[in-house]
Design an enzyme around this catalytic site. Structure first.
Site, PDB file in Angstrom:
ATOM      1  CE1 TYR A  56      70.195  20.350  16.200  1.00 57.91           C
ATOM      2  CE2 TYR A  56      72.432  20.163  17.015  1.00 57.91           C
ATOM      3  CZ  TYR A  56      71.286  19.574  16.536  1.00 57.91           C
ATOM      4  OH  TYR A  56      71.224  18.202  16.393  1.00 57.91           O
ATOM      5  N   PRO A 203      69.622   9.559  22.860  1.00 61.54           N
ATOM      6  CG  PRO A 203      71.669  10.092  23.835  1.00 61.54           C
ATOM      7  CD  PRO A 203      70.611  10.643  22.929  1.00 61.54           C
TER       8      PRO A 203
END
Length: 281
Positions: A56, A203
């Protein structure tokens, strides 16, 4: 009543609903200031599990979290991932879990996060070009050296999880999983059997208009948002699931955390359970 906490590896107590830091911009102000504010608000709201990775921003995300949160509250667990590397020659990202790369990334993460030990470190992906014993053996050595507390894996199959557990103690697995995408259901089942934390990435996901309509219908019945419904479904689906939804906005963060208070009826859960079957039909 669904439990809101989980103990990872026998000694890391966390709130099950965590935070994925991947979406936090790391550019200069004002975006960076907003990211710092979101990270700090997450901790203020009681989040005790934050997920990041070397990938990231090539470590920029780790540095951002340190800027926002260091010195860390004792109850806060920041987990990071290694094993994905940007080529100096091409600038492209790829899997690279050679021992020298893993050691460099772990040392860099320690420096960026301003800690002496990473309490939970996950292998971002298994590198098919490097023997598994070399990858996990290196992480086990770093664990013995005191630089790592616990070890986890990401995006693995049941067979890879079983083979890895012969080499290291695996306390977490981070695979893609949500109400519509349950490809890794067998891995979740293996984690349940072994008491391993399962951190679903992505999710929250949306499928066809019909599937979205069903989720929205349940949300309307509960006076909740579709996102809250999908997170509540995950929390009730398995006691080892620790969702880590990410956002760069404080209002979305607060909305996500409120999913803990959304209680699905058995009928609503059954309707949501059917969606994965429809998505793969």
């Amino acid at each position: 009543m669904t439990s809101t906490t989980f103990r990872i590896g026998g000694d890391l107590d966390v709130r099950r609903l965590g935070f994925g830091a991947m979406h936090l911009p790391t550019e200069p102000a004002p975006d960076r200031e907003a990211s710092v504010a979101v990270a700090r608000r997450a901790v203020e709201l009681g989040i005790t599990l934050i997920d990041t990775a070397h990938m990231y921003g090539a470590g920029a995300n780790e540095e951002l979290l340190a800027e926002a949160l260091h010195p860390y509250p004792p109850e806060l667990l920041i987990t990071t991932k290694v094993g994905v590397w940007r080529s100096v020659e091409t600038g492209e990202w790829g899997l690279d879990a050679r021992p020298s790369v893993l050691r460099t990334q772990v040392d860099d993460a320690l420096r960026r996060l301003r800690v002496e030990r990473i309490e939970l470190l996950q292998l971002h992906r298994i590198d098919p070009e490097t023997p598994l014993a070399d990858q996990l053996g290196t992480l086990r050595e770093l664990q013995t050296e005191g630089k790592i507390g616990h070890l986890g894996l990401s995006e693995v199959t049941v067979a890879e999880l079983e083979e890895s557990r012969k080499i290291i103690e695996v306390v977490s697995v981070q695979n893609r999983y949500n109400v519509l995408d349950r490809e890794h259901g067998p891995v979740l089942a293996a984690c349940e059997a072994a008491g391993i934390a399962f951190l679903p990435w992505r999710p929250v996901a949306w499928g066809s208009s019909g599937e979205r309509a069903e989720i929205s219908a349940v949300a309307n019945e509960l006076d909740a948002s579709p996102t809250q419904v999908t997170l509540a479904w995950l929390l009730g689906h398995s006691p080892v699931i620790l969702p880590i939804p990410g956002t760069a906005k404080i209002d979305h963060l607060e909305e996500n955390l409120a999913a803990e208070h959304v209680q699905l009826t058995s009928s609503q859960r059954d309707r949501l359970d059917q969606l994965a079957k429809q998505a793969t039909a």
